[in-house]
Design a protein around this motif. Structure first.
Motif, mmCIF file in Angstrom:
data_model
loop_
_atom_site.group_PDB
_atom_site.id
_atom_site.type_symbol
_atom_site.label_atom_id
_atom_site.label_comp_id
_atom_site.label_asym_id
_atom_site.label_seq_id
_atom_site.Cartn_x
_atom_site.Cartn_y
_atom_site.Cartn_z
ATOM 1 N N MET A 40 -2.053 10.758 7.354
ATOM 2 C CA MET A 40 -2.994 9.960 6.561
ATOM 3 C C MET A 40 -4.423 10.365 6.899
ATOM 4 O O MET A 40 -4.728 10.739 8.024
ATOM 5 C CB MET A 40 -2.791 8.469 6.806
ATOM 6 C CG MET A 40 -1.528 7.952 6.133
ATOM 7 S SD MET A 40 -1.463 6.155 6.106
ATOM 8 C CE MET A 40 -2.619 5.745 4.803
ATOM 9 N N VAL B 192 5.258 -0.713 2.795
ATOM 10 C CA VAL B 192 4.182 -0.983 3.746
ATOM 11 C C VAL B 192 3.141 -1.870 3.062
ATOM 12 O O VAL B 192 2.720 -1.591 1.936
ATOM 13 C CB VAL B 192 3.558 0.328 4.258
ATOM 14 C CG1 VAL B 192 2.412 0.035 5.219
ATOM 15 C CG2 VAL B 192 4.617 1.177 4.956
ATOM 16 N N GLN C 204 -1.318 -0.738 13.339
ATOM 17 C CA GLN C 204 -2.724 -0.550 12.964
ATOM 18 C C GLN C 204 -2.798 -0.140 11.495
ATOM 19 O O GLN C 204 -2.042 0.734 11.062
ATOM 20 C CB GLN C 204 -3.301 0.557 13.857
ATOM 21 C CG GLN C 204 -4.745 0.875 13.603
ATOM 22 C CD GLN C 204 -5.184 2.056 14.473
ATOM 23 O OE1 GLN C 204 -4.425 2.560 15.308
ATOM 24 N NE2 GLN C 204 -6.383 2.526 14.260
ATOM 25 N N PHE C 205 -3.690 -0.769 10.751
ATOM 26 C CA PHE C 205 -3.823 -0.422 9.334
ATOM 27 C C PHE C 205 -4.742 0.794 9.181
ATOM 28 O O PHE C 205 -5.834 0.832 9.746
ATOM 29 C CB PHE C 205 -4.407 -1.599 8.544
ATOM 30 C CG PHE C 205 -4.575 -1.282 7.092
ATOM 31 C CD1 PHE C 205 -3.467 -1.216 6.265
ATOM 32 C CD2 PHE C 205 -5.825 -1.015 6.550
ATOM 33 C CE1 PHE C 205 -3.597 -0.890 4.911
ATOM 34 C CE2 PHE C 205 -5.966 -0.702 5.207
ATOM 35 C CZ PHE C 205 -4.842 -0.635 4.391
ATOM 36 N N ILE C 206 -4.270 1.782 8.451
ATOM 37 C CA ILE C 206 -5.091 2.981 8.217
ATOM 38 C C ILE C 206 -5.667 2.867 6.810
ATOM 39 O O ILE C 206 -4.927 2.879 5.824
ATOM 40 C CB ILE C 206 -4.251 4.283 8.302
ATOM 41 C CG1 ILE C 206 -3.334 4.264 9.531
ATOM 42 C CG2 ILE C 206 -5.149 5.511 8.274
ATOM 43 C CD1 ILE C 206 -4.023 4.117 10.835
ATOM 44 N N SER D 41 12.642 11.871 3.192
ATOM 45 C CA SER D 41 11.860 11.890 1.965
ATOM 46 C C SER D 41 12.704 12.208 0.742
ATOM 47 O O SER D 41 12.247 12.088 -0.374
ATOM 48 C CB SER D 41 10.717 12.880 2.086
ATOM 49 O OG SER D 41 11.261 14.149 2.280
ATOM 50 N N VAL E 266 0.810 -1.220 0.000
ATOM 51 C CA VAL E 266 0.000 0.000 0.000
ATOM 52 C C VAL E 266 0.841 1.266 0.000
ATOM 53 O O VAL E 266 0.303 2.368 -0.131
ATOM 54 C CB VAL E 266 -0.981 0.057 1.200
ATOM 55 C CG1 VAL E 266 -2.097 -0.943 1.049
ATOM 56 C CG2 VAL E 266 -0.246 -0.146 2.521
ATOM 57 N N GLY E 267 2.145 1.153 0.165
ATOM 58 C CA GLY E 267 2.939 2.377 0.145
ATOM 59 C C GLY E 267 4.417 2.078 0.253
ATOM 60 O O GLY E 267 4.825 1.019 0.745
ATOM 61 N N ASP F 108 4.858 7.745 10.655
ATOM 62 C CA ASP F 108 6.287 7.952 10.474
ATOM 63 C C ASP F 108 6.954 8.740 11.608
ATOM 64 O O ASP F 108 7.173 9.952 11.511
ATOM 65 C CB ASP F 108 6.532 8.657 9.124
ATOM 66 C CG ASP F 108 7.967 8.452 8.648
ATOM 67 O OD1 ASP F 108 8.745 7.887 9.433
ATOM 68 O OD2 ASP F 108 8.285 8.846 7.528
ATOM 69 N N GLU G 192 -1.372 12.666 -1.177
ATOM 70 C CA GLU G 192 -2.096 11.945 -2.242
ATOM 71 C C GLU G 192 -3.507 12.511 -2.386
ATOM 72 O O GLU G 192 -4.003 12.701 -3.494
ATOM 73 C CB GLU G 192 -2.184 10.451 -1.900
ATOM 74 C CG GLU G 192 -0.862 9.721 -1.963
ATOM 75 C CD GLU G 192 -0.861 8.392 -1.199
ATOM 76 O OE1 GLU G 192 0.057 7.621 -1.427
ATOM 77 O OE2 GLU G 192 -1.763 8.146 -0.359
HETATM 78 N N1 LIG Z 1 -0.273 2.259 9.280
HETATM 79 C C1 LIG Z 1 -0.417 2.390 7.944
HETATM 80 N N2 LIG Z 1 -1.555 1.970 7.345
HETATM 81 C C2 LIG Z 1 -1.712 2.084 5.998
HETATM 82 N N3 LIG Z 1 -0.776 2.627 5.178
HETATM 83 C C3 LIG Z 1 0.375 3.062 5.701
HETATM 84 C C4 LIG Z 1 0.606 2.975 7.123
HETATM 85 N N4 LIG Z 1 1.829 3.499 7.381
HETATM 86 C C5 LIG Z 1 2.334 3.885 6.185
HETATM 87 N N5 LIG Z 1 1.461 3.649 5.179
HETATM 88 C C6 LIG Z 1 1.652 3.929 3.733
HETATM 89 O O1 LIG Z 1 2.995 3.606 3.396
HETATM 90 C C7 LIG Z 1 3.695 4.757 2.929
HETATM 91 C C8 LIG Z 1 5.127 4.743 3.433
HETATM 92 O O2 LIG Z 1 5.113 4.740 4.843
HETATM 93 P P1 LIG Z 1 6.127 5.624 5.698
HETATM 94 O O3 LIG Z 1 6.025 7.052 5.284
HETATM 95 O O4 LIG Z 1 5.885 5.342 7.121
HETATM 96 O O5 LIG Z 1 7.499 4.995 5.205
HETATM 97 P P2 LIG Z 1 8.944 5.535 5.490
HETATM 98 O O6 LIG Z 1 9.941 4.747 4.719
HETATM 99 O O7 LIG Z 1 9.153 5.586 6.968
HETATM 100 O O8 LIG Z 1 8.769 6.986 4.900
HETATM 101 P P3 LIG Z 1 9.812 8.187 4.839
HETATM 102 O O9 LIG Z 1 10.451 8.070 3.523
HETATM 103 O O10 LIG Z 1 8.956 9.399 4.959
HETATM 104 O O11 LIG Z 1 10.734 7.997 5.986
HETATM 105 C C9 LIG Z 1 2.900 5.951 3.410
HETATM 106 O O12 LIG Z 1 3.048 7.044 2.562
HETATM 107 C C10 LIG Z 1 1.470 5.413 3.422
HETATM 108 O O13 LIG Z 1 0.901 5.505 2.108
#
Ligand SMILES: Nc1ncnc2c1ncn2[C@@H]1O[C@H](COP(=O)(O)OP(=O)(O)OP(=O)(O)O)[C@@H](O)[C@H]1O
Length: 920
Positions: free
Chosen positions: A189, A66, A133-135, A335, A58-59, A200, A142
């Motif tokens: 989110m 993720v 927890q899933f959001i 980022s 999902v991301g 994050d 986005e």
């Molecule tokens: N708990 C969650 N539930 C659903 N989707 C999530 C969740 N946490 C993160 N995501 C999705 O995954 C993507 C990446 O997560 P996250 O930003 O935590 O990764 P990261 O590698 O730590 O990011 P960054 O590059 O900002 O450090 C988010 O943009 C979001 O779309």
């Protein structure tokens, strides 16, 4: 990633080996890939830790991917964040370690509705994992990219701002304060209902008093405050800056680093106060920014309330431009890292496992992690899985729980009329509704699989889960749901809660008055066995909450047709739709066993008995003799004894006990006199152990409760302020032409008789405080319960009453229960004439009533919350109620019984039962 191939049984869902032909659990034939067509072809299933089945990606972030996943053990959707160490450079390994460590540390210890819960963490040779927890939503970045011009409307931006302030004020109020340091649209989110979550914690840190600047410059360009470039230590004001930049980006559709931010895509018109606030938040010098996030939140609340209340077109105002980012400063941000999967890195030698650990240890030491923490952290790494306590679960024959029935077991267990907490608990175990509440007071699906509201909020369509059944095997369809809700409005069922809880279904008032025979086919429609549609008389934002009440649970028509009102004596023949069914239905004992036809996860306990012990004291003695596993509702008389028990627990209940003051009666028609009475008492001394002193009308535990609420005249404590009370009294007396205390009107406080001796003491304690602090002798008047409750049910009834003591218990956790229901114009509870009286501030009260009316029909959940909170703060200032305390439920649980928790509605949530078990 360890992957194994699993074949799920299409009949019972059990996990089988890939090569099996029949299901080991139910014996049915298993379908293999050749049995599927191209479209539905099965894929290799990845299960991590033998527990988390990955569903989809999902991301992707700088380090992490993720996944949406299913936790097979508790049948719950979770997010699995995977950090891949393979191919990372040493510096990146250090950064990834840091990110992982912070996310676990903060995620596991913090608890706030806007922070995803962290459930577990584990690792294999190449990856680290966090289960959270899933959001179900998307990031604000986005979300806004999909909107015209990438701009959010003002009202929505304010709602988001308010929620971010809420979670930031929680983080900033930790000791030491936690600075998030990376507020930006990518890290927030948003769910479909508009709720926000902060994700994050990769660069969050704790504020260190005395440290001049951060050891590392971290943040996201444009959103990070200037001091995050290493010039100064980051503080709460750094987050204020980032929030300002985020709000500006949402309103303008521009990123802060865009060349010409003033050239907004669509002209933005802001209330002048908001424009000023943003300019202050974005001040280059931290000292020029608002002093705290709470002050930002208060100003936003004010701006929002004024915009809503006054309804005026805000004056056009320029959007402030953030100060330029110093481009010479080396800048580092997660980022700006290559996004996983976007740019494949050159294949490199994989860093050895020991090297990863060694680097991480060095990093932890550098970060100043205490040696104890370090050891426990490293020891957790040696586990090849989440850290779980080793417990041996008792065999099924010993999974038997005896619960003490402290109320009579004779009350008919009819969901439509059930009255006491114990019976409601049993009903929640045996009867399901479309929706229910979990431990956090969130609405969760039960019989409903999904639902949607029409655009105007007047029509709600629910789709039922597939293959629902009652405990006798009869299919449970939308016709059963319709029958049950319509029946709950039947006037023949005296004292039912249906006419109140289901009042917003169109025609409910006429049905409960006996003027219509049935609402089915009128405002309750069943187009097919899996769909039910409700037409409402008002587009209230809390309709879903009303469907979580016991009276909205399903009953089996065939049983009622056979036994009429006596059907509750025959529940062991069928009729259950919840996780349990009846094996024995009284007289001396009630025995429940798992309902094999329940749609959800089955209870882990094999049997629950409810046994009558007459009194709680006898029940507690039986508990001490290990004959009882759980005793609830321990009365205050036993608290001193029971609170010594290691299994003793408290849970906040959604109740507010308060003093009501009559606006139509002297002297409480004067706001300063009301405030003086409120501040002259020290609520901390009124009732101990079983209550939480409060200034709140919306109690703690309700999703809308406001942690930043202040008491009357801005007081921050519940201990009162006698000096201010005396001053307010003098001013109020002057306004009313009362020359001295001797000529002050006689004040009487009326209260109902009760078996609770504490009540009498409470009244006497307050009487003494008013005497001591104001010099006023308050007369106490006791009334029989029936006369008292009859009197306070109408404005006519309280005509001769000045002040009375009463409490309110929520039917469902929604702010409207504490605000609109109590203070709206014509609300049946508004017997004290809030709004419609001769007070000097009556016009303001009417504005609040308008705000409440608007909040009720607002579908955007966070926006509604904000409106109710704003109204509550006004009501508290006005001493529309004088809240005294909130009840705490006290209960004991044996140490070998796990997972049992009483929530704020005094219930064990239905979905909890699959996680409640006994160990040896
Ligand atoms: N708990 C969650 N539930 C659903 N989707 C999530 C969740 N946490 C993160 N995501 C999705 O995954 C993507 C990446 O997560 P996250 O930003 O935590 O990764 P990261 O590698 O730590 O990011 P960054 O590059 O900002 O450090 C988010 O943009 C979001 O779309």
């Amino acid at each position: 990633m360890k992957s194994i191939n699993i074949l799920y049984c299409a009949t019972c869902g059990a996990a089988n080996q890939e090569n099996d032909t029949t299901c080991f659990a139910c014996g049915n034939k298993l379908l293999h890939s050749q049995d599927f067509d191209e479209q539905t072809q099965m894929q290799t299933i990845t299960i991590l830790e033998g527990r988390y089945r990955l569903i989809e990606c999902v991301g992707k972030g700088g380090f992490a991917t993720v996944y949406k996943a299913e936790d097979l053990q508790i049948k719950q959707i979770v997010a699995v964040k995977e950090i891949t160490l393979k191919d990372l450079k040493p510096q990146e390994i250090i950064d990834a370690t840091d990110t992982y460590h912070r996310e676990i540390r903060f995620g596991s210890s913090l608890k706030h509705p806007a922070l995803p819960k962290v459930y577990a963490h584990f690792m294999d040779q190449e990856h680290w994992y966090i289960v959270a927890q899933f959001i179900d939503g998307q990031t604000l970045e986005e979300y806004r990219q999909r909107l015209p011009d990438g701009q959010l409307p003002l009202s929505e931006t304010l709602t988001i701002a308010f929620q971010v302030c809420d979670v930031l004020s929680y983080l900033h109020s930790r000791q030491p304060p936690i600075i998030f340091r990376d507020i930006k649209p990518d890290n927030i989110m948003r769910t479909r209902t508009g709720r926000i979550y902060l994700i994050d914690f990769g660069i969050a840190r704790q504020y260190r008093p005395g440290q001049r600047r951060d050891t590392q410059a971290l943040g996201s360009p444009g959103y990070a405050a200037p001091e995050q470039y290493g010039s100064d230590q980051t503080t709460e004001r750094s987050d204020i800056y980032s929030l300002g930049a985020t709000l500006q980006a949402l309103l303008t559709g521009h990123n802060p680093l865009d060349e010409d931010i003033s050239a907004t895509r669509k002209p933005v018109v802001l209330p002048e106060e908001l424009s000023e606030l943003l300019a202050e938040m974005l001040a280059r010098d931290p000292a020029q920014r608002p002093t705290s996030i709470i002050s930002v939140q208060r100003r936003l609340e004010q701006i929002s309330a004024t915009t809503i209340l006054v309804g005026s077109t805000p004056q056009a105002s320029a959007i402030p431009i953030p100060p330029p980012i110093p481009s010479s400063t080396p800048y580092y941000t997660p980022s700006t890292r290559v996004r996983a999967g976007n740019a494949p890195a050159k294949p490199k030698k994989r860093p050895g496992w020991l090297k990863v650990v060694a680097i991480a240890i060095i990093l932890l030491v550098v970060l100043g992690f205490g040696s104890d923490n370090l050891l426990s952290y490293i020891s957790s790494w040696t586990h090849q899985g989440p850290i779980v306590q080793e417990l041996s679960i008792a065999p099924a024959s010993q999974q038997v729980l005896n619960i003490a029935a402290t109320n009579s077991l004779d009350e008919p267990l009819d969901p439509a009329t059930v009255q006491n907490a114990q019976s409601m608990q049993i009903v929640s175990m045996t009867s399901a509704g479309l929706l229910s509440l979990n431990d956090d007071m969130e609405i969760v699906p039960q019989l409903a699989d999904s639902w949607e509201a029409s655009d105007n909020g007047y029509t709600w369509t629910f789709h039922l889960r597939y293959g629902l059944k009652f405990s006798d095997g009869t299919p449970l369809t939308s016709a059963d749901v319709a029958y049950s809700l319509d029946r709950a409005l039947d006037p023949a069922l005296k004292y039912g809660a249906g006419p109140y809880n289901l009042q917003y279904i169109k025609g409910a008032d006429q049905r409960s008055a006996g003027k219509i025979k049935s609402l089915i086919g009128q405002s309750i429609l069943i187009p097919d066995p899996d769909t039910i549609i409700f037409k409402l008389s008002k587009n209230i934002g809390y309709f879903l909450d009303t469907l979580t009440t016991p009276c909205a649970s399903v009953v089996e028509k065939a049983l009622i047709e056979k036994y009429a009102s006596g059907f509750t004596n025959h529940l062991s023949e069928g009729g259950s739709s919840g996780p349990f069914k009846f094996a024995q239905n009284r007289p001396s004992q009630m025995v429940l066993v798992p309902n094999p036809d329940y749609y959800g996860s089955k209870p882990a306990l094999s049997k629950i008995t409810f046994t009558s012990y007459g009194s709680t004291e006898t029940a507690y003695n039986a508990y001490q003799a290990n004959q009882v596993g759980f005793v609830d509702n321990i009365p205050s008389s036993l608290i001193d004894r029971v609170s010594q028990d290691s299994g003793f627990h408290h849970s906040l209940q959604l109740t507010t006990n308060y003093l009501a003051m009559n606006y139509l009666s002297k002297p409480f028609n004067n706001i300063k006199i009301r405030q003086a009475f409120a501040l002259a008492i020290n609520k901390d001394l009124i009732r101990k152990n079983t209550a939480l002193p409060t200034n709140h009308i919306i109690p703690a535990g309700d999703p809308s409760a406001n942690v930043n609420l202040t008491g009357p005249a801005g007081i921050q404590t519940t201990a009162g302020d006698p000096t201010l009370a005396r001053k307010l009294l003098q001013e109020g007396m002057y306004e009313e032409g009362i020359s001295s205390i001797q000529t002050f009107p006689t004040v009487t406080l009326t209260y109902p008789q009760s078996g609770d001796t504490l009540r009498q003491n409470e009244m006497a304690t307050m009487q003494e405080m008013w005497q001591k602090n104001l010099g006023i002798t308050v007369k106490l008047q006791i009334m029989s319960g029936s006369n008292f409750y009859k009197a306070i049910s109408s404005q006519q009834g309280v005509k001769n009453m000045q002040m009375w003591r009463v409490g309110w218990v929520a039917s469902y956790p929604d702010a409207s229960e504490w605000t609109t229901v109590q203070f709206a114009q014509n609300a049946s509870q508004n017997v004290y004439a809030y709004g419609q009286n001769q007070s000097k501030n009556a016009a303001r009260q009417q504005e609040i009533q308008k705000l409440l009316a608007q909040a009720d029909i607002t579908q955007n959940e966070p926006q509604r919350t904000m409106m109710y909170r704003s109204a509550e703060q006004n009501l508290v200032n006005d001493v529309a109620w004088l809240p005294l305390y909130q009840y705490l439920d006290s209960y004991v649980v044996q140490s070998n019984l796990h997972g049992l928790k009483v929530n704020a509605m005094d219930m064990i949530a239905p979905d909890d039962w699959s996680n409640i078990y006994i160990t040896q």
